[in-house]
Scaffold this active site. Structure first.
Site, PDB file in Angstrom:
ATOM      1  N   GLU A 175      29.268-109.940  51.600  1.00  0.00           N
ATOM      2  CA  GLU A 175      28.592-110.582  52.737  1.00  0.00           C
ATOM      3  C   GLU A 175      28.903-112.069  52.913  1.00  0.00           C
ATOM      4  O   GLU A 175      28.022-112.916  52.802  1.00  0.00           O
ATOM      5  CB  GLU A 175      27.078-110.392  52.606  1.00  0.00           C
ATOM      6  CG  GLU A 175      26.648-108.957  52.661  1.00  0.00           C
ATOM      7  CD  GLU A 175      25.133-108.781  52.689  1.00  0.00           C
ATOM      8  OE1 GLU A 175      24.695-107.707  53.130  1.00  0.00           O
ATOM      9  OE2 GLU A 175      24.397-109.711  52.290  1.00  0.00           O
ATOM     10  N   GLU A 363      25.649-100.953  51.583  1.00  0.00           N
ATOM     11  CA  GLU A 363      24.225-101.257  51.370  1.00  0.00           C
ATOM     12  C   GLU A 363      23.423-100.787  52.567  1.00  0.00           C
ATOM     13  O   GLU A 363      23.820-101.009  53.712  1.00  0.00           O
ATOM     14  CB  GLU A 363      23.952-102.767  51.213  1.00  0.00           C
ATOM     15  CG  GLU A 363      24.326-103.363  49.884  1.00  0.00           C
ATOM     16  CD  GLU A 363      23.955-104.846  49.801  1.00  0.00           C
ATOM     17  OE1 GLU A 363      23.030-105.303  50.518  1.00  0.00           O
ATOM     18  OE2 GLU A 363      24.600-105.567  49.016  1.00  0.00           O
TER      19      GLU A 363
END
Length: 451
Positions: A175, A363
Protein backbone atom coordinates in the site's frame (compact mmCIF):
# COMPACT_ATOMS: atom_id res chain seq x y z
CA UNK A 1 -17.77 -23.74 19.13
CA UNK A 2 -18.74 -24.61 15.59
CA UNK A 3 -20.99 -22.98 13.07
CA UNK A 4 -22.35 -23.89 9.66
CA UNK A 5 -22.97 -20.61 7.87
CA UNK A 6 -21.76 -22.01 4.56
CA UNK A 7 -24.66 -23.03 2.41
CA UNK A 8 -24.28 -25.63 -0.29
CA UNK A 9 -25.09 -23.01 -2.93
CA UNK A 10 -22.14 -20.78 -1.94
CA UNK A 11 -18.87 -22.62 -1.53
CA UNK A 12 -15.23 -22.36 -2.48
CA UNK A 13 -15.64 -24.63 -5.52
CA UNK A 14 -17.46 -21.82 -7.33
CA UNK A 15 -14.13 -19.96 -7.45
CA UNK A 16 -12.30 -22.74 -9.28
CA UNK A 17 -9.63 -25.26 -8.30
CA UNK A 18 -6.66 -22.88 -8.70
CA UNK A 19 -8.00 -20.08 -6.51
CA UNK A 20 -5.62 -18.99 -3.69
CA UNK A 21 -7.24 -18.69 -0.25
CA UNK A 22 -5.27 -17.07 2.53
CA UNK A 23 -4.86 -14.74 5.45
CA UNK A 24 -2.64 -11.66 5.74
CA UNK A 25 -0.61 -10.10 8.58
CA UNK A 26 2.21 -7.57 9.00
CA UNK A 27 5.41 -7.75 11.05
CA UNK A 28 5.03 -4.52 13.02
CA UNK A 29 1.40 -5.21 13.88
CA UNK A 30 2.01 -8.68 15.30
CA UNK A 31 5.62 -9.53 16.17
CA UNK A 32 6.37 -7.41 19.25
CA UNK A 33 9.93 -8.12 20.51
CA UNK A 34 10.68 -4.62 19.26
CA UNK A 35 14.28 -4.54 20.50
CA UNK A 36 14.97 -8.26 21.02
CA UNK A 37 18.05 -10.07 19.75
CA UNK A 38 19.66 -7.22 17.88
CA UNK A 39 16.62 -5.69 16.19
CA UNK A 40 17.03 -1.98 15.45
CA UNK A 41 14.23 0.59 15.92
CA UNK A 42 11.83 1.28 13.06
CA UNK A 43 10.02 4.54 12.35
CA UNK A 44 6.93 3.02 13.97
CA UNK A 45 8.83 2.15 17.15
CA UNK A 46 9.80 5.83 17.32
CA UNK A 47 6.40 7.19 16.30
CA UNK A 48 4.45 5.20 18.90
CA UNK A 49 6.62 6.66 21.66
CA UNK A 50 5.49 10.20 20.82
CA UNK A 51 2.53 11.38 22.91
CA UNK A 52 -0.79 11.71 21.12
CA UNK A 53 0.15 9.88 17.91
CA UNK A 54 -1.62 6.59 18.68
CA UNK A 55 -5.01 5.96 20.31
CA UNK A 56 -4.47 5.70 24.07
CA UNK A 57 -0.72 6.27 23.55
CA UNK A 58 -0.42 2.52 22.88
CA UNK A 59 2.60 0.86 21.29
CA UNK A 60 3.51 -2.42 19.62
CA UNK A 61 6.42 -3.39 21.87
CA UNK A 62 4.65 -6.71 22.57
CA UNK A 63 1.67 -6.60 20.16
CA UNK A 64 0.58 -10.23 19.49
CA UNK A 65 3.99 -11.58 20.57
CA UNK A 66 4.18 -13.42 17.24
CA UNK A 67 7.98 -13.38 17.59
CA UNK A 68 7.65 -15.88 20.43
CA UNK A 69 4.34 -17.51 19.48
CA UNK A 70 4.70 -17.98 15.73
CA UNK A 71 4.30 -21.75 15.98
CA UNK A 72 1.03 -21.36 17.88
CA UNK A 73 -0.31 -18.90 15.29
CA UNK A 74 0.77 -20.99 12.30
CA UNK A 75 -0.92 -23.97 14.00
CA UNK A 76 -4.11 -21.86 14.08
CA UNK A 77 -3.78 -21.19 10.34
CA UNK A 78 -3.49 -24.92 9.72
CA UNK A 79 -6.41 -25.64 12.08
CA UNK A 80 -8.57 -23.19 10.08
CA UNK A 81 -7.72 -24.98 6.77
CA UNK A 82 -6.07 -21.80 5.43
CA UNK A 83 -3.52 -22.85 2.78
CA UNK A 84 -1.66 -19.52 2.29
CA UNK A 85 -0.13 -17.12 4.83
CA UNK A 86 0.96 -13.63 3.85
CA UNK A 87 3.35 -11.95 6.31
CA UNK A 88 6.08 -9.32 6.12
CA UNK A 89 9.77 -9.01 6.97
CA UNK A 90 10.73 -6.33 9.51
CA UNK A 91 13.62 -4.59 7.72
CA UNK A 92 15.31 -3.47 10.96
CA UNK A 93 15.14 -6.99 12.41
CA UNK A 94 17.53 -8.28 9.77
CA UNK A 95 19.39 -5.01 9.06
CA UNK A 96 19.27 -2.99 12.33
CA UNK A 97 20.73 0.11 10.63
CA UNK A 98 18.88 -0.45 7.36
CA UNK A 99 22.11 -1.22 5.50
CA UNK A 100 25.44 -2.73 6.45
CA UNK A 101 25.76 -5.31 9.22
CA UNK A 102 23.31 -8.22 9.02
CA UNK A 103 21.60 -9.41 12.21
CA UNK A 104 21.81 -13.20 11.99
CA UNK A 105 19.22 -13.62 14.78
CA UNK A 106 16.69 -11.80 12.58
CA UNK A 107 17.49 -13.99 9.57
CA UNK A 108 17.17 -17.08 11.78
CA UNK A 109 13.72 -15.96 13.00
CA UNK A 110 12.25 -15.64 9.50
CA UNK A 111 13.87 -18.91 8.44
CA UNK A 112 12.12 -20.60 11.37
CA UNK A 113 8.76 -19.01 10.42
CA UNK A 114 9.11 -20.07 6.77
CA UNK A 115 10.25 -23.58 7.68
CA UNK A 116 7.42 -24.04 10.18
CA UNK A 117 4.86 -22.88 7.61
CA UNK A 118 6.12 -25.44 5.10
CA UNK A 119 6.24 -28.15 7.77
CA UNK A 120 2.55 -27.46 8.52
CA UNK A 121 1.57 -27.45 4.85
CA UNK A 122 1.02 -23.65 4.78
CA UNK A 123 2.46 -21.72 1.81
CA UNK A 124 4.41 -18.57 2.88
CA UNK A 125 3.76 -15.38 0.87
CA UNK A 126 6.30 -12.68 1.72
CA UNK A 127 5.73 -8.93 1.74
CA UNK A 128 9.13 -7.25 1.78
CA UNK A 129 8.08 -3.81 3.05
CA UNK A 130 5.03 -3.21 5.23
CA UNK A 131 5.69 0.37 6.45
CA UNK A 132 8.41 -0.21 9.08
CA UNK A 133 11.44 1.68 7.69
CA UNK A 134 14.54 1.45 9.91
CA UNK A 135 14.79 4.64 11.97
CA UNK A 136 18.45 5.11 11.02
CA UNK A 137 17.38 5.49 7.39
CA UNK A 138 14.63 7.95 8.31
CA UNK A 139 17.35 9.99 10.04
CA UNK A 140 19.00 10.22 6.62
CA UNK A 141 15.80 11.45 4.94
CA UNK A 142 13.87 8.20 4.61
CA UNK A 143 11.91 7.92 1.38
CA UNK A 144 12.57 11.61 0.57
CA UNK A 145 16.23 10.66 0.00
CA UNK A 146 16.92 9.25 -3.46
CA UNK A 147 19.47 6.88 -1.87
CA UNK A 148 16.44 4.99 -0.50
CA UNK A 149 16.28 3.15 -3.85
CA UNK A 150 19.72 1.65 -3.18
CA UNK A 151 18.95 0.96 0.49
CA UNK A 152 15.80 -0.90 -0.43
CA UNK A 153 17.46 -2.88 -3.24
CA UNK A 154 20.11 -4.06 -0.77
CA UNK A 155 17.39 -5.21 1.65
CA UNK A 156 15.57 -7.05 -1.15
CA UNK A 157 18.80 -8.78 -2.20
CA UNK A 158 19.40 -9.98 1.37
CA UNK A 159 15.86 -11.40 1.62
CA UNK A 160 16.14 -13.10 -1.77
CA UNK A 161 19.43 -14.69 -0.77
CA UNK A 162 18.18 -16.08 2.54
CA UNK A 163 14.53 -16.94 1.82
CA UNK A 164 14.29 -17.36 -1.95
CA UNK A 165 14.99 -21.09 -1.95
CA UNK A 166 11.66 -21.77 -0.17
CA UNK A 167 9.40 -18.77 -0.79
CA UNK A 168 7.65 -18.85 -4.16
CA UNK A 169 5.35 -15.78 -3.86
CA UNK A 170 6.71 -12.29 -3.18
CA UNK A 171 5.13 -8.85 -2.76
CA UNK A 172 7.50 -5.90 -2.95
CA UNK A 173 5.68 -3.19 -0.94
CA UNK A 174 2.38 -2.85 0.85
CA UNK A 175 0.00 0.00 0.00
CA UNK A 176 2.40 2.77 -1.09
CA UNK A 177 -0.44 5.31 -1.31
CA UNK A 178 -1.22 4.86 2.39
CA UNK A 179 2.26 4.98 3.86
CA UNK A 180 3.33 7.97 1.75
CA UNK A 181 0.02 9.81 2.12
CA UNK A 182 -0.46 9.25 5.85
CA UNK A 183 3.26 9.28 6.70
CA UNK A 184 4.75 11.95 4.44
CA UNK A 185 1.84 14.28 3.67
CA UNK A 186 -0.77 14.18 6.47
CA UNK A 187 1.60 13.22 9.29
CA UNK A 188 -0.95 10.77 10.77
CA UNK A 189 1.38 7.76 10.44
CA UNK A 190 5.11 7.28 10.93
CA UNK A 191 7.37 9.12 10.36
CA UNK A 192 4.83 11.93 10.87
CA UNK A 193 6.01 14.28 8.11
CA UNK A 194 3.73 16.69 6.30
CA UNK A 195 3.44 18.72 3.12
CA UNK A 196 4.19 18.38 -0.58
CA UNK A 197 7.93 18.93 0.03
CA UNK A 198 8.02 15.52 1.77
CA UNK A 199 5.22 13.78 -0.11
CA UNK A 200 6.33 14.28 -3.72
CA UNK A 201 9.94 13.04 -3.38
CA UNK A 202 8.67 10.12 -1.29
CA UNK A 203 6.15 9.20 -4.02
CA UNK A 204 8.81 9.16 -6.73
CA UNK A 205 11.47 7.32 -4.74
CA UNK A 206 8.98 4.73 -3.46
CA UNK A 207 7.71 4.04 -7.00
CA UNK A 208 11.27 3.71 -8.29
CA UNK A 209 12.09 1.45 -5.32
CA UNK A 210 9.15 -0.86 -5.99
CA UNK A 211 10.28 -1.32 -9.60
CA UNK A 212 13.96 -1.65 -8.60
CA UNK A 213 13.11 -4.18 -5.88
CA UNK A 214 11.01 -6.22 -8.31
CA UNK A 215 13.83 -6.22 -10.89
CA UNK A 216 16.28 -7.33 -8.19
CA UNK A 217 13.98 -10.24 -7.28
CA UNK A 218 13.53 -11.18 -10.94
CA UNK A 219 17.30 -11.24 -11.54
CA UNK A 220 18.08 -13.29 -8.41
CA UNK A 221 15.00 -15.55 -8.37
CA UNK A 222 13.82 -15.92 -11.97
CA UNK A 223 11.22 -18.59 -11.14
CA UNK A 224 9.31 -16.90 -8.31
CA UNK A 225 5.97 -15.10 -8.61
CA UNK A 226 6.32 -11.33 -8.04
CA UNK A 227 3.57 -8.87 -7.20
CA UNK A 228 2.89 -5.64 -5.35
CA UNK A 229 -0.09 -4.68 -3.22
CA UNK A 230 -2.16 -1.52 -3.59
CA UNK A 231 -4.82 0.00 -1.37
CA UNK A 232 -7.88 1.01 -3.37
CA UNK A 233 -11.34 2.41 -2.73
CA UNK A 234 -14.27 2.69 -5.07
CA UNK A 235 -14.83 6.45 -5.51
CA UNK A 236 -18.22 8.01 -6.17
CA UNK A 237 -19.15 11.70 -6.52
CA UNK A 238 -21.49 13.09 -3.85
CA UNK A 239 -23.81 14.43 -6.55
CA UNK A 240 -24.12 14.62 -10.32
CA UNK A 241 -22.89 18.24 -10.27
CA UNK A 242 -19.92 18.78 -12.55
CA UNK A 243 -17.64 20.03 -9.76
CA UNK A 244 -18.38 16.98 -7.56
CA UNK A 245 -17.73 14.63 -10.49
CA UNK A 246 -14.43 16.38 -11.21
CA UNK A 247 -13.47 16.26 -7.51
CA UNK A 248 -14.12 12.51 -7.43
CA UNK A 249 -11.87 12.05 -10.45
CA UNK A 250 -9.02 13.93 -8.72
CA UNK A 251 -9.47 11.89 -5.55
CA UNK A 252 -9.38 8.73 -7.65
CA UNK A 253 -5.97 9.77 -8.99
CA UNK A 254 -4.53 10.07 -5.49
CA UNK A 255 -6.22 7.04 -3.97
CA UNK A 256 -6.18 4.52 -6.84
CA UNK A 257 -4.03 5.58 -9.79
CA UNK A 258 -0.93 7.36 -8.46
CA UNK A 259 1.29 4.26 -8.14
CA UNK A 260 -0.23 1.62 -10.37
CA UNK A 261 -0.03 3.67 -13.57
CA UNK A 262 3.70 4.52 -13.53
CA UNK A 263 4.47 0.92 -12.52
CA UNK A 264 2.45 -0.30 -15.52
CA UNK A 265 4.51 1.94 -17.79
CA UNK A 266 1.79 4.59 -18.23
CA UNK A 267 3.59 7.38 -16.33
CA UNK A 268 2.13 9.42 -13.48
CA UNK A 269 -1.51 10.53 -14.04
CA UNK A 270 -0.50 14.20 -14.21
CA UNK A 271 -3.18 15.25 -16.73
CA UNK A 272 -5.95 14.51 -14.20
CA UNK A 273 -4.15 16.03 -11.18
CA UNK A 274 -1.91 18.90 -12.30
CA UNK A 275 -0.13 19.31 -8.93
CA UNK A 276 1.71 16.10 -9.83
CA UNK A 277 3.66 18.13 -12.41
CA UNK A 278 5.86 19.07 -9.45
CA UNK A 279 7.17 15.48 -9.46
CA UNK A 280 9.32 16.43 -12.46
CA UNK A 281 11.69 18.22 -10.09
CA UNK A 282 12.74 14.81 -8.70
CA UNK A 283 13.20 13.07 -12.06
CA UNK A 284 16.63 12.04 -13.30
CA UNK A 285 17.48 10.77 -16.81
CA UNK A 286 16.21 7.22 -17.28
CA UNK A 287 13.56 7.44 -14.53
CA UNK A 288 10.69 7.17 -17.00
CA UNK A 289 11.74 3.66 -17.99
CA UNK A 290 12.95 2.72 -14.51
CA UNK A 291 9.44 3.26 -13.06
CA UNK A 292 7.88 0.33 -14.92
CA UNK A 293 7.92 -3.39 -14.15
CA UNK A 294 5.99 -6.30 -15.60
CA UNK A 295 4.45 -7.83 -12.46
CA UNK A 296 3.16 -11.40 -12.39
CA UNK A 297 0.19 -10.23 -10.31
CA UNK A 298 -1.28 -7.17 -8.66
CA UNK A 299 -2.55 -7.42 -5.08
CA UNK A 300 -5.59 -5.23 -4.37
CA UNK A 301 -6.67 -4.32 -0.83
CA UNK A 302 -10.20 -3.06 -0.65
CA UNK A 303 -12.41 -2.40 2.36
CA UNK A 304 -14.94 0.24 1.38
CA UNK A 305 -16.00 3.02 -0.98
CA UNK A 306 -15.47 6.77 -0.59
CA UNK A 307 -17.95 9.49 -1.51
CA UNK A 308 -16.27 12.71 -2.63
CA UNK A 309 -17.46 16.28 -3.05
CA UNK A 310 -15.89 19.47 -4.31
CA UNK A 311 -14.11 21.49 -1.64
CA UNK A 312 -12.80 24.94 -2.45
CA UNK A 313 -10.68 24.98 0.72
CA UNK A 314 -8.78 21.69 0.25
CA UNK A 315 -5.38 22.53 -1.24
CA UNK A 316 -4.09 20.83 -4.41
CA UNK A 317 -7.10 18.58 -5.07
CA UNK A 318 -10.15 20.76 -4.20
CA UNK A 319 -11.93 17.62 -3.02
CA UNK A 320 -12.93 16.12 0.30
CA UNK A 321 -14.35 12.83 1.51
CA UNK A 322 -17.90 12.90 2.82
CA UNK A 323 -17.52 10.90 6.03
CA UNK A 324 -19.53 7.70 6.13
CA UNK A 325 -20.90 8.51 9.60
CA UNK A 326 -22.71 11.55 8.14
CA UNK A 327 -24.34 9.49 5.38
CA UNK A 328 -26.54 7.21 7.52
CA UNK A 329 -24.92 4.00 6.25
CA UNK A 330 -23.75 0.86 8.12
CA UNK A 331 -20.25 1.33 9.55
CA UNK A 332 -17.33 -0.74 10.79
CA UNK A 333 -15.38 0.15 13.95
CA UNK A 334 -12.98 2.09 11.71
CA UNK A 335 -15.85 4.36 10.66
CA UNK A 336 -15.75 2.85 7.17
CA UNK A 337 -18.94 2.22 5.22
CA UNK A 338 -19.96 -1.42 4.78
CA UNK A 339 -20.35 -1.46 1.00
CA UNK A 340 -19.53 -4.88 -0.52
CA UNK A 341 -20.20 -3.71 -4.07
CA UNK A 342 -16.94 -1.73 -3.84
CA UNK A 343 -15.15 -5.07 -4.30
CA UNK A 344 -16.86 -5.62 -7.65
CA UNK A 345 -16.30 -2.04 -8.84
CA UNK A 346 -12.59 -2.10 -7.93
CA UNK A 347 -11.99 -5.42 -9.65
CA UNK A 348 -13.70 -4.14 -12.81
CA UNK A 349 -11.69 -0.92 -12.68
CA UNK A 350 -8.26 -2.55 -12.32
CA UNK A 351 -8.91 -5.41 -14.73
CA UNK A 352 -9.57 -2.76 -17.41
CA UNK A 353 -5.80 -2.08 -17.51
CA UNK A 354 -4.57 -4.42 -20.29
CA UNK A 355 -1.13 -4.58 -18.61
CA UNK A 356 -2.59 -6.35 -15.53
CA UNK A 357 -2.53 -10.09 -16.16
CA UNK A 358 -3.65 -11.36 -12.79
CA UNK A 359 -5.22 -9.94 -9.62
CA UNK A 360 -5.39 -11.23 -6.07
CA UNK A 361 -7.33 -9.60 -3.26
CA UNK A 362 -4.47 -9.54 -0.75
CA UNK A 363 -6.49 -7.85 2.02
CA UNK A 364 -10.19 -7.59 2.82
CA UNK A 365 -11.89 -7.72 6.19
CA UNK A 366 -13.64 -5.66 8.83
CA UNK A 367 -13.33 -4.48 12.43
CA UNK A 368 -16.47 -4.76 14.52
CA UNK A 369 -17.15 -4.54 18.24
CA UNK A 370 -16.27 -8.06 19.32
CA UNK A 371 -17.55 -9.29 22.69
CA UNK A 372 -16.03 -12.45 24.11
CA UNK A 373 -18.64 -14.42 26.09
CA UNK A 374 -17.00 -17.26 28.01
CA UNK A 375 -14.94 -18.80 25.21
CA UNK A 376 -17.31 -17.81 22.40
CA UNK A 377 -17.32 -14.87 20.08
CA UNK A 378 -20.19 -14.75 17.62
CA UNK A 379 -19.08 -12.09 15.12
CA UNK A 380 -22.05 -12.33 12.76
CA UNK A 381 -21.32 -8.97 11.12
CA UNK A 382 -17.81 -10.04 10.11
CA UNK A 383 -19.07 -13.31 8.61
CA UNK A 384 -21.70 -11.37 6.66
CA UNK A 385 -19.09 -8.84 5.49
CA UNK A 386 -16.75 -11.56 4.19
CA UNK A 387 -19.55 -13.51 2.49
CA UNK A 388 -20.93 -10.38 0.81
CA UNK A 389 -17.47 -9.36 -0.43
CA UNK A 390 -16.84 -12.85 -1.77
CA UNK A 391 -20.16 -12.74 -3.64
CA UNK A 392 -19.03 -9.51 -5.31
CA UNK A 393 -15.61 -10.98 -6.10
CA UNK A 394 -17.29 -14.01 -7.67
CA UNK A 395 -19.55 -11.74 -9.73
CA UNK A 396 -16.49 -9.93 -11.13
CA UNK A 397 -14.67 -13.22 -11.74
CA UNK A 398 -17.65 -14.63 -13.63
CA UNK A 399 -17.60 -11.50 -15.82
CA UNK A 400 -14.02 -12.22 -16.81
CA UNK A 401 -11.92 -10.35 -14.21
CA UNK A 402 -8.61 -12.24 -13.83
CA UNK A 403 -8.92 -12.56 -10.04
CA UNK A 404 -7.64 -15.77 -8.50
CA UNK A 405 -7.01 -15.15 -4.81
CA UNK A 406 -8.57 -13.81 -1.61
CA UNK A 407 -6.69 -13.15 1.64
CA UNK A 408 -8.59 -12.08 4.74
CA UNK A 409 -7.22 -9.27 6.88
CA UNK A 410 -6.34 -10.61 9.41
CA UNK A 411 -5.44 -13.75 11.37
CA UNK A 412 -5.42 -12.35 14.90
CA UNK A 413 -6.51 -9.04 16.40
CA UNK A 414 -3.43 -6.83 16.33
CA UNK A 415 -1.92 -3.36 16.66
CA UNK A 416 -3.87 -1.33 14.12
CA UNK A 417 -1.38 1.52 13.52
CA UNK A 418 -2.60 4.91 14.79
CA UNK A 419 -5.83 3.27 16.03
CA UNK A 420 -3.90 1.10 18.52
CA UNK A 421 -5.61 -2.05 19.81
CA UNK A 422 -9.19 -0.73 19.65
CA UNK A 423 -10.29 -1.99 16.21
CA UNK A 424 -10.27 -5.78 16.02
CA UNK A 425 -9.98 -7.29 12.53
CA UNK A 426 -8.94 -10.83 13.47
CA UNK A 427 -10.50 -14.20 12.79
CA UNK A 428 -8.92 -14.98 16.17
CA UNK A 429 -9.51 -12.88 19.29
CA UNK A 430 -6.50 -11.94 21.43
CA UNK A 431 -6.68 -10.92 25.07
CA UNK A 432 -3.68 -8.58 25.03
CA UNK A 433 -3.22 -8.90 28.81
CA UNK A 434 -2.74 -12.68 28.70
CA UNK A 435 -2.06 -13.32 24.96
CA UNK A 436 -4.87 -15.91 25.07
CA UNK A 437 -6.09 -16.78 21.56
CA UNK A 438 -9.77 -17.58 20.94
CA UNK A 439 -11.07 -18.50 17.48
CA UNK A 440 -14.07 -16.34 16.56
CA UNK A 441 -17.07 -17.72 14.72
CA UNK A 442 -15.74 -16.01 11.57
CA UNK A 443 -12.64 -18.20 11.89
CA UNK A 444 -14.82 -21.31 12.14
CA UNK A 445 -16.90 -20.09 9.20
CA UNK A 446 -13.74 -19.70 7.06
CA UNK A 447 -12.53 -23.15 8.19
CA UNK A 448 -15.79 -24.78 7.07
CA UNK A 449 -15.87 -22.80 3.82
CA UNK A 450 -12.34 -23.99 2.99
CA UNK A 451 -12.92 -27.60 4.04
Amino acid sequence: MDIHHTTNSFNKHLFGPNFHWGVSTAAFQTEGAWNANGKGPSIWDTFTQKKGKVHGNQNAFVACDFYNRYEQDIDLIKQLNIPNFRFSIAWSRILPDGTGIVNQDGINFYNKVIDYCLQQGVEPWLTLYHWDLPQTLENRGGWTNRESIEWFSGFVELCAKHFGDRVKHWMVMNEPAVFTGAGYFLGLHAPGRTGLKNFLPAVHHVTLSIAAGARKLRSLLPDVVIGNTFSCSHIEPYSAKANDVAAAKRADVLINRLYIEPLLGLGYPIADLPVLQKLEKYFKPGDEDALAFDFDFIGLQNYTREVVKHSFFTPYISAKLVEAKTRNVPLTEMGWEVYPQAMYEILKKFSAYPQIKRILITENGAAFKDTLQDTRLNDILRIQYIQDNLQQLLRAKQEGCPVDGYFIWTLTDNFEWAEGYRPRFGLVHIDFETQQRTIKNSGYWYRNFLK
